[in-house]
Design a protein around this motif. Structure first.
Motif, PDB file in Angstrom:
ATOM      1  N   GLU A 107      -3.884  -8.298  13.244  1.00 52.02           N
ATOM      2  CA  GLU A 107      -3.690  -7.660  11.937  1.00 52.02           C
ATOM      3  C   GLU A 107      -4.325  -8.465  10.815  1.00 52.02           C
TER       4      GLU A 107
ATOM      5  N   SER B 142      -1.409  -3.920   6.702  1.00 43.90           N
ATOM      6  CA  SER B 142      -0.888  -3.934   8.067  1.00 43.90           C
ATOM      7  C   SER B 142      -0.187  -5.244   8.369  1.00 43.90           C
TER       8      SER B 142
ATOM      9  N   PRO C 140       1.014  -0.934  14.391  1.00 40.89           N
ATOM     10  CA  PRO C 140       0.438  -0.294  13.221  1.00 40.89           C
ATOM     11  C   PRO C 140      -1.082  -0.164  13.286  1.00 40.89           C
ATOM     12  N   ALA C 141      -1.742  -0.959  14.073  1.00 42.85           N
ATOM     13  CA  ALA C 141      -3.187  -0.859  14.129  1.00 42.85           C
ATOM     14  C   ALA C 141      -3.565   0.384  14.911  1.00 42.85           C
TER      15      ALA C 141
ATOM     16  N   ARG D 255      -7.489  -7.208   8.533  1.00 46.28           N
ATOM     17  CA  ARG D 255      -7.247  -6.990   7.122  1.00 46.28           C
ATOM     18  C   ARG D 255      -8.363  -7.598   6.279  1.00 46.28           C
TER      19      ARG D 255
ATOM     20  N   PRO E 131       0.469   4.222   9.185  1.00 49.47           N
ATOM     21  CA  PRO E 131      -0.019   3.112   9.981  1.00 49.47           C
ATOM     22  C   PRO E 131      -1.451   2.750   9.600  1.00 49.47           C
TER      23      PRO E 131
END
Lengths: 986, 142
Positions: free
Chosen positions: A460, A611, A684-685, A464, A653
């Protein structure tokens, strides 16, 4: 000097306990216990009815055995019989047994309920109390249904004695918790509230617990209790310690009751009635004032009891969050505790302050203590306290101090404990994103994070930074420049390679004007890392290369060479193979215009909640609450990199960057191995970067047809179908993959099985140490990178790994070990060692790695086999049917052939077998064997002294679940060894 | 609320265990793990530690450890002093309590605890009242 048991001493019990204590070993203890259990069983089953004394004795013995860690599955019936005894002691022991050794057998429960009912109606209050205590401890739904009606009567009746009322309150609480619907509200609810006024503080304590729970469920019903609780609290805090006599504890009046009342008040908002509110504030001020008074006793009990009340008062002040003066006073008080010599107080002060930081009234006051908290982070000896300090720094961070806090956290991260690193990384990443000084600072911070704690940087975090770089065009050139510089470090973390690969693939052109970072230099720099990286990263780099083909047509040739390399085109990893083939075709077939469209720069990502924040929330639900409170309360949201991010907390997400085809976000054509590796389906990815998002308009279910559809070229490669077959990496082994490391010494067999067809993984792991391995082989040479990770928070001293070649291996293999630069591995640190191996002649045994080190004073030694097998020096060979059969016939003398017929250890699956053989090193020759189910392969063992050609035929028999394996080589020993290795794979 | 109270000696042997929320499975191994974690702590560390989804509060008396599992709503210092009050009450009844007193009088030790904590909540903190029922019982049997 065994103590004399009080009251009716039980000699048998004393003897048994002494016996157990005298047992010299675990086995002896077990034996003695078994003997006793058998004895008790026979006594219980015997004809002679036991008298109460004996029953009691045996029940005590069973309890003792239970505490030693054994489950007791009998004796309950005897205990139930004791319940109906008239003797208080026997009855008590029966209830005790049932309360401690709960048994949910329903027939038994009915008997227990009956006994309880009888006792509830008994004349002796002590009997009633026993029955109530039993319900309070084990009350179930069944009990609730049978007994609910009786209990409220006991609580509110004027005739009930205090002790019974107390028990009845907690008993009702139990029933309410187990099945709220069986406890109907009624007239008693109002009367319960008035117990807060009871003369007896014991009754008030129990009643407060009951009301607290009931009020959480239906606050309106118990609202009148607020006033009663405040006046009770006021009477306690203003009383002198002599007033409450037995309820004064070390000069503190009724500390536990005060805490409970303060908790009850936290169910409600601040009282609306000004008089009541004033009275409550007076109470809270009195408590804060008392904290400043000189202590009435030097005993820790006094200060603990006093501070218990103080902390709870502060909790209430924070809960109300309406009185600025109280909040600031609370903050100052906690500030004093931050430097207190009691570790407990420092811990609790940090924890409470974290809550204060989220209030707009006290946020500024909390910030004044930043230096103290930073010192705590550096000097506290207890990791739990340091963790609280990290939490608080995170909580007090805002635009004004972000730069300093992030810098401090980064520097602490270098030495931070294992247990808190991942969370710290997330926190630093969030703060850097939320309060950016500017974007270059943000990029620098995240790259530093990867440099310092690469292993703890979760996907994450690096997704990001890429999302943000792509969305902000003013930072792209800078980002390309710094990743390019970062990649020049001799050892850089794989996550750095991922970020670097991705960013250069998108924006490498922005720095290509400079000769020092020309396209060729960029490519060579990235490719120098390629071989050290795991398959998903290699996949990402291949995508970078195809993007380079678009960005820098001048180096297209070199890039295509890489794609065309056999290592990629025939890679055992289906994902890599597919990428290499497809990218190569794309770069050959498509015109420059098409390329430019397909490989266009990524469009900006939709703005949504970070995320990383989502990940932190998942990890620490408590933290997220603070976060939400903070977001909600701040009148103006702090500027964030994504302004809309803060405004849409409903958390769609966040999707991770998808690297390649901007123009064609098609669904992944195959469920490839990397999907699972990156946890695509969960979390969430939404789309992992290495997913195969190829420009396929439709996704036919598996099969080689896909390639044909897209490129209109014949499926020339015999392994295309393998590449496209759905295959998760787990299928390779049909056993736990490398992530689950063996504990203890890895035996040769185990090693062969796990590492014969893969080069990377965890070689060894125990509580102290983890050893990871990454290996690469070319010809007769191999290079192993060993990574020694210290999992503890203390250093390993005199850390010396040595590699030896036992017996015959010494003449068959050259091993060069680079000694470690350091001989201490700090807590939480990882050191790397490179080992070069050269295969001189064929061999059987593996080199031995022995590691010695000193951990907290004691020497540790670990011996392991290194995963170097003969087949690592294997190279595939392609040939047609004629030459295959010619050579097959040449190798027919005795000793050159080895044939094994064996039962399949894993389910027979053609695709899996193919992958295993390719991973093993064979080139597979399709169409040679007339039966398509059979496998035919060829390869060469490259030892320095000789090269041994090997031919293989593997015939599966589905019905019998058997294999026939035939190997022919020019060397008997090679044949035998390879057959042994292969046997373990199928 | 309190989830459990454990009384453990320095060797890690449980001498008394009362659960207010019964562990779903594997009581023994969870208990061992908790005990190991507490015994491994040093004197300069704080008396609270996070364990899974709850908190442990512990206090050491010579060779005996009291370990209490609590949920996140409990006041840590109040629990710390609850432990001390239990010890003082034992002391009062057994007269200088030691490990052997607890072992040989397990029923009494449980009974005293029962008077103080029930269903994971405090019932009574007044030592005289706590000891009242057990004194009644002692008199009845003499």
């Amino acid at each position: 000097m065994p103590t004399v048991a009080k009251g009716d001493g039980m000699r048998g019990l004393a003897v048994f306990i002494s016996d157990i204590r005298n047992c010299k070993s675990k086995e002896a203890e077990q034996k003695r216990i078994n003997k006793e259990l058998a004895n008790i069983r026979s006594k219980f089953k015997g004809d002679k009815t036991l008298d109460g004394y004996n029953k009691k004795k045996y029940v005590c013995k069973l309890l003792f055995i239970f505490l030693l860690g054994h489950d007791i599955d009998f004796g309950h019936m005897e205990a139930v019989n004791l319940l109906s005894s008239n003797k208080y002691t026997e009855k008590q022991i029966g209830y005790l047994f049932i309360s401690v050794l709960v048994n949910t057998d329903s027939a038994l429960i009915r008997l227990i309920i009956q006994a309880i009912k009888n006792d509830l109606e008994a004349r002796h209050p002590v009997h009633i109390c026993l029955a109530l205590q039993c319900i309070a401890n084990i009350g179930s739904k069944e009990m609730a249904e049978a007994l609910t009606k009786e209990i409220p009567k006991l609580i509110v009746s004027g005739e009930t004695i205090d002790a019974v009322k107390q028990s009845a309150c907690l008993c009702l609480l139990r029933l309410f918790r187990t099945s709220p619907e069986t406890v109907p509200p009624g007239e008693w609810t109002q009367r319960v509230g008035h117990l807060l006024n009871d003369q007896h503080l014991g009754v008030v304590t129990s009643a407060t617990s009951l009301i607290h729970t009931l009020a959480q469920k239906t606050p309106e019903d118990f609202k009148p209790c607020v006033q009663l609780a405040i006046s009770r609290l006021s009477r306690i805090v203003t009383s002198s310690y002599t007033d409450l006599q037995d309820y004064t504890y070390y000069f503190v009046p009724a500390p536990w009751l005060s805490v409970k009342l303060l908790r009850l008040l936290q169910v409600y908002p601040p009282p609306e009635d000004p008089a009541l509110r004033g009275r409550l504030n007076e109470c809270l001020e009195t408590i804060l004032n008392k904290a400043q008074e000189p202590p009435k006793s030097k005993k820790v009990q006094h200060s603990n009891a006093k501070n218990a009340v103080l902390f709870e008062a502060i909790n209430l002040i924070i809960h109300h969050d309406t009185e600025p003066s109280l909040l600031v006073r609370a903050c100052n008080q906690l500030g004093q505790f931050l430097q207190h010599r009691e570790t407990n107080l420092r811990y609790l002060a940090l924890e409470s302050m974290c809550l204060l930081a989220s209030s707009e009234f006290s946020h500024e006051a909390v910030k004044k203590h930043m230096d103290t908290v930073i010192t705590a982070l550096k000097t506290e000896r207890d990791v739990s306290v340091r963790q609280r300090a990290v939490d608080l720094l995170y909580g007090m961070c805002d635009k004004s101090n972000a730069e300093e806090i992030v810098a401090e956290m980064l520097s602490y991260l270098e030495t931070a404990d294992y247990s808190i690193r991942e969370e710290m990384v997330l926190k630093v990443a969030i703060l850097a994103e939320k309060y950016p000084v500017d974007y270059t600072w943000y990029v620098d911070t995240i790259l530093n994070l990867i440099r310092i704690a690469g292993d703890y940087v979760s996907d994450e975090v690096w997704y990001r930074v890429i999302q943000i770089v792509i969305n902000r065009d003013d930072v792209q050139g800078y980002a390309a420049k710094v990743v390019f510089e970062a990649l020049q470090a001799p050892a850089c973390h794989e996550n750095m390679v991922k970020v670097g690969g991705y960013i250069l693939g998108e924006f490498g052109n922005l720095i290509a004007g400079d000769q020092r970072s020309s396209p060729m230099v960029q490519f060579q720099l990235l490719h120098s890392k390629y071989h050290l990286c795991s398959a998903p990263t290699r996949g990402l780099l291949l995508s970078t290369y195809i993007k380079f083909i678009n960005l820098f047509p001048e180096i297209k040739g070199q890039l295509q060479d890489v794609l065309r390399n056999n290592n990629n085109l025939q890679n055992a990893d289906a994902e890599l193979q597919q990428r290499a083939i497809e990218y190569l075709q794309l770069s050959t077939v498509a015109s420059q215009d098409v390329l430019a469209t397909v490989l266009e720069e990524m469009p900006p990502f939709p703005e949504r909640e970070s995320s990383i924040l989502a990940k932190l929330k998942k990890k620490k639900p408590n933290v997220s609450d603070i976060e939400v409170v903070k977001e909600g309360k701040k009148s103006s949201n702090p500027p964030t990199l994504n302004n809309s991010a803060a405004n849409t907390p409903e958390a769609t997400p966040a999707s991770a960057p998808v690297p390649v085809m901007a123009a064609a976000p098609a669904p992944a054509p195959v469920q490839s191995a990397s999907d699972d590796l990156l946890g695509l389906s969960a979390g969430p990815a939404a789309a992992a970067p290495v997913t195969n998002n190829f420009a396929a308009p439709a996704a036919p279910a598996g099969g080689g047809g896909l390639l044909v559809d897209v490129f209109d070229t014949p499926p020339a490669q015999n392994n295309v179908s393998t590449a496209l077959a759905p295959q998760a990496e787990e299928n390779f082994f049909n056993m736990p993959s490398g992530e689950t490391a063996p504990s203890g010494d890895a035996s040769a067999t185990e090693l062969d099985g796990r590492f014969a067809i893969k080069n990377n993984g965890v070689l060894f792991e125990n509580e102290l140490l983890q050893i990871g391995v990454k290996a690469e082989y070319k010809g007769n040479l191999g290079r192993l990178g060993l990574f020694y990770g210290n999992k503890t928070s203390y250093p390993f001293q005199f850390f010396t790994p040595t590699v030896s070649c036992p017996g015959e291996l010494a003449s068959a293999m050259n091993v060069q070990t680079k000694p470690l630069d350091v001989n201490t591995v700090e807590g939480g640190a990882q050191v790397q060692q490179i080992i070069n191996v050269e295969c001189i002649a064929d061999f059987v045994d593996a080199p031995i790695l022995s590691i010695k080190f000193s951990y907290s004073g004691s020497m540790q030694q670990i011996n392991l086999m290194l995963p170097v097998m003969l087949n690592k020096f294997f190279e595939p060979v392609e040939m047609d049917a004629t030459s295959f059969f010619n050579r097959w016939k040449q190798l027919s003398s005795p000793g050159q052939e080895e044939q094994k017929i064996f039962k399949a250890s894993f389910p027979i699956n053609s695709d899996t077998s193919r992958t295993k053989l390719l991973g093993f090193g064979f080139g597979l020759l399709d169409g040679v064997d007339p039966n398509p189910d059979n496998f035919v392969g060829a390869g060469i063992i490259k030892a320095q002294s000789s090269q041994v050609g090997c031919l293989l035929r593997l015939e599966p028999n589905m019905q019998a679940q058997m294999y026939r394996l035939t190997l022919r080589t020019s060397s008997k020993s090679v044949t035998t060894r390879l057959a042994d290795l292969l046997l373990k794979l199928f | 609320m309190l989830k459990f109270i454990l009384l453990v000696n320095k060797q890690g042997q449980t001498r008394l265990a009362q659960y207010y929320e019964h562990p779903e499975h594997d009581r023994v191994s969870v208990e061992r793990d908790i005990i190991r974690k507490c015994l491994a702590r040093e004197d300069n560390q704080c008396s609270f530690l996070e364990y899974k989804n709850f908190k442990l509060v512990y206090r050491r008396y010579a060779s005996l450890y009291f370990i209490v599992g609590v949920d996140h709503t409990e006041n840590e210092l109040a629990i710390l002093e609850l432990i001390h009050n239990i010890v003082e009450t034992y002391d009062k009844y057994f007269d200088k309590v030691c490990e052997l007193d607890i072992m040989f009088n397990l029923d009494k030790a449980y009974m005293i605890l029962e008077e103080m904590v029930m269903n994971g909540r405090i019932v009574e903190m007044n030592q005289n009242r706590i000891l009242l029922p057990i004194r009644v019982m002692d008199q009845a049997t003499q």
